[in-house]
Structures are given as C-alpha cells and as structure tokens.
Design a protein around this motif. Structure first.
Motif: not given
Length: 214
Positions: A95-109, A121-130
């Motif tokens: 399995i190979l993955a280059n997921p989103p990983y850049v921390p980002a300020p909170a946004r409503p959407r 997400g704010q810690d950059g782990r919204m996809v990494l943890d999954r």
C-alpha cells in the motif's frame, strides 16, 4: 498530464517514488495507491509488474490517473472513493500513500478542490490517523505500507500508531526541502502553533515504512 484541481507531483511524490524503487516487488503483486492524484506512483508500480489499484476522492484525479495510465499503455484499475472504501474486502501486498498532511487553520467547511490534496486539519493528521488505523487490516502477511508525510504532522505519532496496530514501522527516508507555497503561506500560523521555530525555513519530509509480520 495534470488537470486543474489535481495535485501536481512535488518533492513528496519523488521521495515516495525513490522509496518504491528500493522496495522488492514480485510480478503480479497486489498494489494499492491511496490518494493517487495524477497516478504517478501507481504507474511506477505498474511498470514494475504490480497489479495496481489506484484510489482518489477527486473525480478529476480519477480521470487524470486513467488518462495517464492509458497514455503510458499501463493497466491500472482506478476507483473513486474515500481512502479504502472502494476496496473493502480486498487485501494487498503493498500500500502506497501520499495523503494530505499539512496542518491547516480551522475552517467552517472541509477543504475543497486542490486543497483536499494537502489540508489535513489543525494537527495535519485528519487522514494520516485513518490510514494508520485502517491500512493494517488491508495488508496480506508480510505486506508493506509506505507513506510520505511532513514532520510538521508528527512523524513519531505515525510510527507509534502503526506499531500499536501490529506493524513493524520505521522512518526509512528523510529529505529537507524549502517551504512550498502552502507552508510558506501559513508559516506565521505554524510558528504560533509551535510547529516551526522562528528561524526555520525548511520542511522535513519522511517516508514511513511499515510491515505486517507473517
């Protein structure tokens, strides 16, 4: 070919490709490329004889990957969906993955368009943890997960999470690069969060390799 709104391969893609080039891959091995974008990594695995499935949540990315595979004369099964949803019930040797990983300020959407390829997400782990939680269940015995991420999104947490889920995990490649436009544009916010020092002007990319014991 890169379509508007699809992630353009950058240094992280190159680093993952470098890691892939050093990974043993038997002919006919089942390979999954998660978040394929243009399909660059999927095509590299297909060139080495892998039976490759590529997944992306973006319709444009799916179209681009299919088009690039056809232009290269390579057989790649491309599916649209969120992470592992399109391949539930299947298992893979790699399995190979280059997921989103850049921390980002909170946004409503949630992020939209091209930003889905990097905002995590704010810690950059919204996809990494999954990925860390779900990928082990998709691997065959002795199967391998290789993912690329930024040190800004806590490399040690990735390694620890994968180990807790039964894999042997370690960082196998590191590379420091100048800030790209995304990180540069939010450098002040990253410094406020303590993720960058006041003088830091480079970002560290890493490849984490994790293997399921036989």
């Amino acid at each position: 070919m890169v379509l508007p709104g699809v992630y353009v391969p950058h240094e992280d893609t190159a680093l993952l490709l470098e890691a892939l080039s050093g990974e043993p891959l038997s002919a006919g091995a089942a390979v999954l490329d998660v978040g394929t974008g243009t399909g660059a990594v999927a095509l590299a695995a297909a060139r080495r004889g892998g039976r490759v499935t590529a997944v992306d949540v973006s319709r444009r990315a799916v179209y681009a990957a299919r088009l690039n595979a056809a232009r290269a004369g390579l057989r790649v099964r491309v599916r649209r969906g969120n992470l592992f949803d399109p391949v539930r019930g299947e298992s893979f040797d790699l399995i190979l993955a280059n997921p989103p990983y850049v921390p980002a300020p909170a946004r409503p959407r949630p992020p939209r368009g091209a930003a889905r390829a990097w905002d995590a997400g704010q810690d950059g782990r919204m996809v990494l943890d999954r990925i860390c939680e779900q990928a082990p269940g998709m691997l065959r015995p002795a199967g391998v997960l290789m993912l690329v991420q930024s040190a800004l999104s806590d490399t040690e947490r990735t390694v620890t999470c994968l180990r807790m889920n039964g894999l042997k995990a370690a960082v196998t490649r590191r590379q420091r690069i100048a800030f790209g436009p995304v990180v540069l544009g939010r450098a002040s916010w990253l410094r406020q969060r303590g993720l960058l020092s006041p003088t830091e002007d480079q970002e560290e990319l890493v490849v984490v390799r994790a293997e399921l014991p036989r």
